[in-house]
Design an enzyme around this catalytic site. Structure first.
Site, PDB file in Angstrom:
ATOM      1  N   HIS A 166       0.844  -1.203   0.000  1.00  0.00           N
ATOM      2  CA  HIS A 166       0.000   0.000   0.000  1.00  0.00           C
ATOM      3  C   HIS A 166       0.879   1.252   0.000  1.00  0.00           C
ATOM      4  CE1 HIS A 166      -4.013   1.867   1.408  1.00  0.00           C
ATOM      5  NE2 HIS A 166      -3.198   2.864   1.087  1.00  0.00           N
ATOM      6  N   GLY A 186      -9.686   7.930  -1.630  1.00  0.00           N
ATOM      7  CA  GLY A 186     -10.295   9.246  -1.501  1.00  0.00           C
ATOM      8  C   GLY A 186     -11.046   9.329  -0.182  1.00  0.00           C
ATOM      9  N   HIS A 207      -9.833   0.926   0.169  1.00  0.00           N
ATOM     10  CA  HIS A 207      -9.550   1.739   1.354  1.00  0.00           C
ATOM     11  C   HIS A 207     -10.800   1.705   2.237  1.00  0.00           C
ATOM     12  CE1 HIS A 207      -6.194   3.590  -0.811  1.00  0.00           C
ATOM     13  NE2 HIS A 207      -5.832   4.175   0.297  1.00  0.00           N
ATOM     14  N   GLU A 263     -10.654   3.494   7.722  1.00  0.00           N
ATOM     15  CA  GLU A 263      -9.568   4.434   8.030  1.00  0.00           C
ATOM     16  C   GLU A 263     -10.185   5.642   8.741  1.00  0.00           C
ATOM     17  OE1 GLU A 263      -7.899   6.229   4.534  1.00  0.00           O
ATOM     18  OE2 GLU A 263      -6.143   6.996   5.578  1.00  0.00           O
TER      19      GLU A 263
HETATM   20  O1  LIG Z   1      -4.848   7.115   3.077  1.00  0.00           O
HETATM   21  C1  LIG Z   1      -5.547   7.421   2.097  1.00  0.00           C
HETATM   22  N1  LIG Z   1      -6.887   7.262   2.150  1.00  0.00           N
HETATM   23  C2  LIG Z   1      -7.696   7.574   1.104  1.00  0.00           C
HETATM   24  N2  LIG Z   1      -7.233   8.071  -0.025  1.00  0.00           N
HETATM   25  C3  LIG Z   1      -5.904   8.276  -0.139  1.00  0.00           C
HETATM   26  C4  LIG Z   1      -5.020   7.968   0.896  1.00  0.00           C
HETATM   27  N3  LIG Z   1      -3.781   8.283   0.491  1.00  0.00           N
HETATM   28  C5  LIG Z   1      -3.884   8.758  -0.754  1.00  0.00           C
HETATM   29  N4  LIG Z   1      -5.172   8.771  -1.131  1.00  0.00           N
HETATM   30  C6  LIG Z   1      -5.710   9.254  -2.389  1.00  0.00           C
HETATM   31  C7  LIG Z   1      -5.068  10.554  -2.837  1.00  0.00           C
HETATM   32  C8  LIG Z   1      -4.408  10.210  -4.136  1.00  0.00           C
HETATM   33  O2  LIG Z   1      -4.448  11.266  -5.072  1.00  0.00           O
HETATM   34  C9  LIG Z   1      -5.199   9.008  -4.621  1.00  0.00           C
HETATM   35  C10 LIG Z   1      -4.532   8.119  -5.645  1.00  0.00           C
HETATM   36  O3  LIG Z   1      -3.260   7.711  -5.276  1.00  0.00           O
HETATM   37  O4  LIG Z   1      -5.456   8.305  -3.408  1.00  0.00           O
HETATM   38 ZN   LIG Z   2      -3.838   4.814   0.935  1.00  0.00          ZN
END
Ligand SMILES: O=c1[nH]cnc2c1ncn2[C@H]1C[C@H](O)[C@@H](CO)O1
Ligand SMILES: [Zn+2]
Length: 382
Positions: A30, A192, A219, A222
């Site tokens: 990840h 997102g 995801h 979280e």
């Molecule tokens: O931790 C996360 N949770 C949800 N979305 C995330 C996280 N880290 C990055 N993203 C999103 C922002 C990026 O632009 C997108 C694609 O990598 O994924």
């Molecule tokens: Zn992520």
């Protein structure tokens, strides 16, 4: 000391040194491509493409800015910082460069296998097609693998294609992932802001991937709790959970220390659902309060299929080695624990079974065996 070693079942576990942690083979499931750029690369790409909205063009200050801006306690604020990285990742040259840097940086940190995710739909502003984005990133990964090899490091990198959960392109991105499944793309993801954007909005994408016998992670758990995890598994059929930390809300601990799993937590453990945990990122978004209190400690003790990951190396100022250093500091983990997390991750990768097995038996286990034997040869005769 000698007696202690001789009388214990094996060898007295030692705390791994920073150098051993770095050299230990690690597996990363990840990590976001747009969350792992080198600050220097951002500054140079911004100059190349005329992007003028960076908060600073000093690479050191820029790195600090990302870490601080992301350290807000809110996932939504954390995600705002990606506007700057995505802005400079709009051309083929930029994508190739960022992907090659990524593979090279991970290999230098001892990562032997990585699945790197990104959202192709966020890289179309300068006119690239979705296919051109995927091909540029794939080419960059191959270049980075080659550069790593020249520097004496071995790494294999695969891409995961992410669809943004607030947008409406998930079926299209799932089809793209399927079209490239034998060409560098190992699976699919949605990312997102979690609250208000349940994974069930993207059921058509997940059902399509299941019909195609393809793999996906979601995801979930979280910034939002158990319902999100439950939907990701029981409605969408996710193979793995991105983060999944809130599964802790379904685990009760009684005064006498005994632990009770709720139905969902029991399902996650019984079915060996991989949890892609990202401790530093969770501290920044408020999903956990400290490394010592991070649910990974209890979940590891309870033998959930836990893996350790970086999420966003730039925004979290981290690396795989740093994540392990923090966990070793908080929980006293040894090389055996590191190997356990790493084997868990390799078992959970979206690679064919025979390749996963060969990575475990021929790369990971020999790598740890070598590190674990070092005390026999390096120390003085005390
Ligand atoms: O931790 C996360 N949770 C949800 N979305 C995330 C996280 N880290 C990055 N993203 C999103 C922002 C990026 O632009 C997108 C694609 O990598 O994924
Ligand atoms: Zn992520």
């Amino acid at each position: 000391m000698e007696n202690e070693i001789a009388t214990s079942a094996g060898v007295t576990p030692r705390t791994p040194t920073a150098e051993q942690i770095r050299r230990a083979p690690k597996v990363l499931l990840h990590d976001h491509l747009d969350g792992g750029l080198r600050p220097q690369t951002i500054v140079e790409l911004a100059a190349d493409c005329g992007y003028r909205d960076l908060p600073t063009t000093d690479p050191v200050k820029l790195g600090e800015w990302f870490r601080e801006a992301a350290d807000s306690g809110s996932l939504e604020r954390y995600l705002e910082t990606f506007a700057h990285t995505c802005a400079v990742m709009q051309t083929r040259e930029a994508l190739v460069r960022v992907a090659a840097d990524c593979a090279e940086d991970l290999a230098a940190d001892g990562v032997v296998y990585a699945e790197i995710r990104y959202a192709p739909e966020q890289h179309l502003e300068a006119g690239l097609s979705l296919e051109e984005v995927v091909e540029a990133v794939n080419d960059g990964f191959r270049q980075g693998e080659e550069r790593a090899r020249e520097a004496g490091h071995r790494i294999r990198v695969r891409a995961l294609l992410t669809a943004m959960r607030h947008a409406a392109r998930s079926l299209e991105i799932a089809e793209l992932a399927n079209a490239y499944r034998d060409r560098g793309v190992a699976g699919f993801d949605i990312a997102g802001a979690e609250a208000g954007h349940p994974p069930t909005r993207h059921l058509d994408a997940f059902e399509y991937l299941k019909r195609e016998n393809n793999h996906f992670t979601i995801h979930a758990g979280e910034a939002f709790g158990l319902p999100s995890i439950w939907q990701a598994l029981q409605w969408c059929g996710a193979d793995r959970l991105g983060h999944g930390v809130r599964i802790i809300d379904d685990i009760g601990t009684a005064g006498d220390g005994s632990v009770q799993l709720g139905r969902l937590a029991a399902y996650v453990r019984d079915r060996r659902i991989p949890l892609e945990m990202c401790p530093t990122s969770n501290l920044q978004t408020g999903a956990a309060d400290s490394y010592a209190e991070h649910p990974i400690g209890l979940l590891r003790r309870l033998h959930f299929r836990v893996t350790v990951n970086t999420d966003n190396r730039l925004m979290s100022g981290t690396s795989m080695s740093r994540e392990f250093e923090h966990l070793i500091g908080a929980f006293g983990y040894t090389l055996d624990d590191m190997q356990w997390f790493t084997v868990n991750a390799m078992k959970s990768a979206f690679l064919p079974f025979d390749e996963r097995l060969a990575m475990i038996n021929d790369v990971i286990k020999p790598g740890y065996a070598e590190l674990k034997a070092e005390w026999l040869f390096g120390g003085s005769l005390v």
